[in-house]
Design an enzyme around this catalytic site. Structure first.
Site, short mmCIF file in Angstrom:
data_model
loop_
_atom_site.label_atom_id
_atom_site.label_comp_id
_atom_site.label_asym_id
_atom_site.label_seq_id
_atom_site.Cartn_x
_atom_site.Cartn_y
_atom_site.Cartn_z
CB SER A 242 10.29 -4.07 11.12
OG SER A 242 10.38 -3.28 9.95
CE LYS A 243 2.76 -4.95 12.76
NZ LYS A 243 3.02 -4.42 14.12
NE ARG A 244 11.58 -0.35 8.36
CZ ARG A 244 12.64 -0.98 7.88
NH1 ARG A 244 12.93 -0.88 6.60
NH2 ARG A 244 13.42 -1.69 8.66
CG HIS A 245 11.06 -5.99 5.91
ND1 HIS A 245 11.57 -5.77 7.17
CD2 HIS A 245 12.01 -5.55 5.05
CE1 HIS A 245 12.77 -5.24 7.08
NE2 HIS A 245 13.06 -5.09 5.81
N GLY A 246 6.30 -5.87 5.40
CA GLY A 246 5.04 -6.58 5.16
C GLY A 246 4.60 -7.28 6.44
#
Ligand code: GLU
Length: 484
Positions: A242-246
């Site tokens: 997800s966006k949390r990972h970049g």
């Protein structure tokens, strides 16, 4: 029967890594078999879908070189057909009208999850078809549900092998909502049949939809396609990517200097194993080697370092003019450099620079950043490099630089061989190893502690800029460490 596959993204976001990987596997399989690759935009969620997302998906596909043979077809254009399919199932007694109060059902789902599975059917059967038609004719809002038959549903998944679901655990799914809109499962089944899709390759988050879709196909009298469910992609922490990972959108990697061939290579390895030690392949070779048999069941892990490594390998192999065009696009017009008025448009010189840099860079962005060192008036100086190689022993550094400047000023022609001879003879004259000279020289020329080969750097910078930078560094040492 020839193979027909499809990629069916929902335009509720950009083309993300997982979607692109699914598209790629479909594309490989279609190209291998000489089949048809169809693109279908599943835009029935009007509130969350947007044209901008559709455009970004098409752009992303084009950037990666995945061409489609049919489409894009838009799911929303098939709504009348979806509805007709639902009404046909109703007419044939394979579906029923459900007047249940959604709030009551939701409560039952909480309190008695086993009972809720057949509750709407029991209510419909108690009501009877005639009464249901009368209430519908009177305009009473209701959904249409598919009557899941008894028995079990099986298929031979091309990735997961034999799959078996007991139908009694499958709820009678809504196929047409009370507002008349078709649900996802009905629309997909209707569209896959309409597109004569023979193989559905999609993420394994859809595994639980598959028995429902197989049952719907059978009820509608459609040929049932084959299925291959490809693994999810997780971030390095084991959570769903997800966006949390970049960055998760393919377009973000494009602007970060990743080459499309590297992205294709990287995506292909997310869940597929080429069965060799070698992992770097051009797209054509990946397409030849790909096989669903080697797609794994377990989730794949997104590893950014691997993407950058692969990109470095593809950069090194890519033709210099192509890479130069990408670098130029990132840099824009370069500031004029001393003497030569260099711009990114200066053909041969710029190609030479990119040739030199691309071998050790991991991204186009990195090349563009390093290229600025060579094209600007003064290189940005790395403070640690300067401290170590200019100011730790300022007297020696200054002496070396001034001697180099004097010897190089007389050099003609300014070419690789003579440059090396000159630098080595200055070192000899000063009674030091060449390395002792090269460190301050590198900082003077590039501002950095590491760079491509120093003689190549000088050849590329040219006489005027090289001499100016050497003199500039010697001057700085004199001013900042006069006691040296
Ligand atoms: N639109 C669905 C999704 O984006 C694809 C469904 C399918 O491939 O059957 O997940």
């Amino acid at each position: 029967m020839s193979l027909r596959v499809r990629f069916a993204p929902s335009p509720t976001g950009y083309l993300h890594v997982g979607g692109a990987r699914t598209a790629l596997f479909n594309w490989f399989v279609a190209r291998q078999a000489g089949g048809v690759f169809m693109l279908r935009i599943e835009d029935t969620d009007q509130a969350r879908s947007s044209e901008a997302h559709t455009r970004a998906i098409l752009d992303g596909m084009r950037w990666l070189g995945m061409d489609w043979d049919e489409g894009p077809v838009f799911q929303s254009e098939g709504v009348d057909r979806h509805r007709a399919d639902a009404l046909r199932l109703l007419a044939e007694g394979k579906a029923y009208r459900d007047f249940a109060d959604p709030a009551e059902l939701a409560a039952l789902r909480e309190s008695d999850p086993d009972r809720v599975i057949r509750f709407p059917r029991e209510a419909a059967d108690a009501l009877g078809a005639e009464a249901a038609e009368a209430r519908a004719a009177g305009g009473e809002p209701h959904a249409i549900r598919f009557r899941v038959p008894a028995g079990e549903t099986t298929w031979e998944d091309r990735v997961h092998g034999s799959m078996r679901f007991r139908n009694e655990g499958i709820e009678d799914l809504v196929i047409l909502r009370s507002d008349g809109t078709p649900t996802y499962n009905l629309a997909v089944v209707s569209d896959d049949a309409d597109g004569r899709i023979t193989l559905v390759i999609r993420g394994d988050d859809h595994l639980s939809n598959t028995p429902k879709q197989i049952l719907l196909h059978a009820a509608l009298g459609n040929p049932v396609p084959d299925f291959a469910h490809v693994p999810m992609i997780l971030g390095p922490d084991g959570k769903r990517l997800s966006k949390r990972h970049g960055a998760t959108a393919v377009g973000d990697y494009r602007s970060q200097g990743i080459l499309p061939e590297a992205m294709v290579n990287f995506l292909s390895l997310l869940g597929w194993n080429p069965g060799t030690e070698e992992e770097v392949f051009p797209a054509e070779e990946l397409c030849e080697r790909f096989s669903l048999d080697r797609v794994q069941k377990k989730s794949a892990v997104f590893d950014l370092a691997k993407l950058e490594w692969l990109n470095g390998r593809h950069l090194a192999a890519a033709p210099v003019d192509r890479v130069a065009a990408e670098v130029r696009a990132l840099m824009g017009e370069l500031p004029p450099a001393e003497g030569t008025r260099v711009s990114a448009g200066d053909g041969a010189w710029f190609l030479g620079l990119v040739e030199l840099l691309k071998v050790r860079a991991r991204t186009v962005t990195e090349i563009a950043e390093v290229a600025r060192i060579y094209t600007g008036d003064e290189p940005p100086v790395d403070a640690d490099a300067a401290a170590k190689h200019l100011f730790r022993d300022p007297g020696a550094a200054r002496g070396h630089l001034e001697a180099l400047e004097a010897a190089l000023a007389a050099l003609d022609p300014w070419e690789l061989g003579p440059l090396e001879v000159t630098v080595r003879s200055v070192a000899e004259a000063r009674g030091v190893g060449a390395g002792k000279l090269i460190h301050p020289l590198r900082v003077a020329l590039t501002g950095q502690a590491s760079s491509p080969g120093i003689f190549e750097v000088m050849a590329l910078l040219g006489r005027e800029r090289s001499l100016a930078r050497i003199a500039g560094a010697a001057r700085r040492v004199r001013l900042e460490a006069p006691e040296g």
